[in-house]
Write an enzyme that holds these catalytic residues in place. Structure first.
Site, PDB file in Angstrom:
ATOM      1  N   HIS A 270       0.805  -1.218   0.000  1.00  0.00           N
ATOM      2  CA  HIS A 270       0.000   0.000   0.000  1.00  0.00           C
ATOM      3  C   HIS A 270       0.840   1.271   0.000  1.00  0.00           C
ATOM      4  CE1 HIS A 270      -3.975  -1.754   0.328  1.00  0.00           C
ATOM      5  NE2 HIS A 270      -3.542  -2.570   1.278  1.00  0.00           N
TER       6      HIS A 270
ATOM      7  N   ASP B 158      16.169 -12.085  -1.205  1.00  0.00           N
ATOM      8  CA  ASP B 158      17.537 -11.875  -1.681  1.00  0.00           C
ATOM      9  C   ASP B 158      18.086 -10.520  -1.241  1.00  0.00           C
ATOM     10  OD1 ASP B 158      17.642 -14.345  -2.888  1.00  0.00           O
ATOM     11  OD2 ASP B 158      17.391 -13.611  -4.938  1.00  0.00           O
TER      12      ASP B 158
ATOM     13  N   GLU C 188      -7.616 -11.937   5.511  1.00  0.00           N
ATOM     14  CA  GLU C 188      -8.356 -10.677   5.381  1.00  0.00           C
ATOM     15  C   GLU C 188      -9.523 -10.774   4.415  1.00  0.00           C
ATOM     16  OE1 GLU C 188      -5.618  -7.712   3.976  1.00  0.00           O
ATOM     17  OE2 GLU C 188      -4.583  -9.114   2.650  1.00  0.00           O
TER      18      GLU C 188
ATOM     19  N   ASP D 201      -9.546  -4.803   5.734  1.00  0.00           N
ATOM     20  CA  ASP D 201      -9.997  -5.494   4.524  1.00  0.00           C
ATOM     21  C   ASP D 201     -11.064  -6.528   4.851  1.00  0.00           C
ATOM     22  OD1 ASP D 201      -8.775  -4.612   2.027  1.00  0.00           O
ATOM     23  OD2 ASP D 201      -6.881  -5.094   2.972  1.00  0.00           O
TER      24      ASP D 201
END
Length: 265
Positions: A49, A88, A154, A180
């Site tokens: 977000h 990574d 969610e 959500d």
């Protein structure tokens, strides 16, 4: 390894929890240093977000490297490419949003772990997580145990499957997404609605019954104290942008009150 990479968050939460976490959404290395110095147990770099990308995330991790703060990130989606790249770069914990099913959870586990447990691509001899290859064999020997995989529940589908998701080997934590979840249950902007809280309690029970860690964010009627009482292991009540906004608003309001007082006198 850097100070942040040495932290075994799962062990820390089980022995010294609950842990306090701050969302990082601004992509600022200076803000990251301020938050880390404040003493949070971990930070959660939010790539879902916020506009923060992989390159910016790497710079935020460099800002964390001198602090004993666990580096976590929420990826934009449950995609093995995202998971491979963020690991990574050097995070030791990953939050996967919108885990709806056992298949979703298994996909997340596979994307985070090297064979034979998963299918994470191997570039350990050159990536930042291993000191660009300086300690790659130690990393391979340790990371599957130290990694914290957080699955966010969610949605109604995730709720329906939550007990089975919690049972998936490799899922370390269930994380309640109350905003959500409330929206998809038909209570937009009402995370504390009784029907939403019934759903939240089912997620809480599923995590505890499966012996998994439990994480969540504060809501207007359930702050850190209530979450601690409910047995949460990891709490995210704060965000860098919210700290900045509240501080700025408080300063302006204080000044306006002072100016009004001065005019009256």
């Amino acid at each position: 390894m850097t100070a942040d990479q040495r932290i075994d968050l799962k062990q820390t939460l089980r022995t010294n929890g609950p842990g306090l976490v701050c969302w990082l959404m601004l992509g600022s290395t200076a803000v990251t240093e301020v938050v880390a110095r404040a003493g949070y147990d971990a930070v959660m770099i939010d790539m879902e977000h916020s506009p923060v990308g992989f390159g910016e995330t790497m710079e935020l991790l460099r800002a964390l490297s001198g602090f004993p703060v666990a580096p976590l990130a929420r990826v934009p989606a449950n995609d093995p490419v995202y998971l491979k790249r963020i690991l990574d770069i050097g995070v030791t914990g990953v939050m996967v949003p919108a885990v709806h099913s056992v298949a979703d959870a298994e996909r997340a586990v596979a994307g985070c772990h090297y064979p034979p447990k998963g299918r994470r691509g191997l570039a350990a001899t050159v990536v930042r997580a291993t000191g660009y290859g300086a300690f790659w064999q130690d990393y391979l020997a340790e990371i599957d145990n130290r990694l914290t995989l957080i699955c966010q529940i969610e949605s109604p589908q995730g709720l329906d499957n939550v007990e089975a998701i919690a049972a998936v080997d490799g899922v370390d934590m269930l994380f309640v997404g109350p905003f959500d979840l409330s929206a998809q249950l038909g209570y937009l902007g009402q995370p504390d609605h009784p029907e939403v809280q019934k759903a939240v309690q089912r997620i809480e029970r599923a995590a505890k019954d499966a012996g998994k860690l439990l994480g969540g964010i504060a809501t207007p009627e359930r702050g850190p104290e209530q979450l601690m009482k409910a047995g949460y292991d990891l709490l995210i009540p704060d965000a860098d942008v919210a700290h900045l906004r509240r501080g700025a608003e408080a300063s302006v309001q204080s000044f306006q009150a002072l100016k009004a007082k001065h005019r009256k006198s």
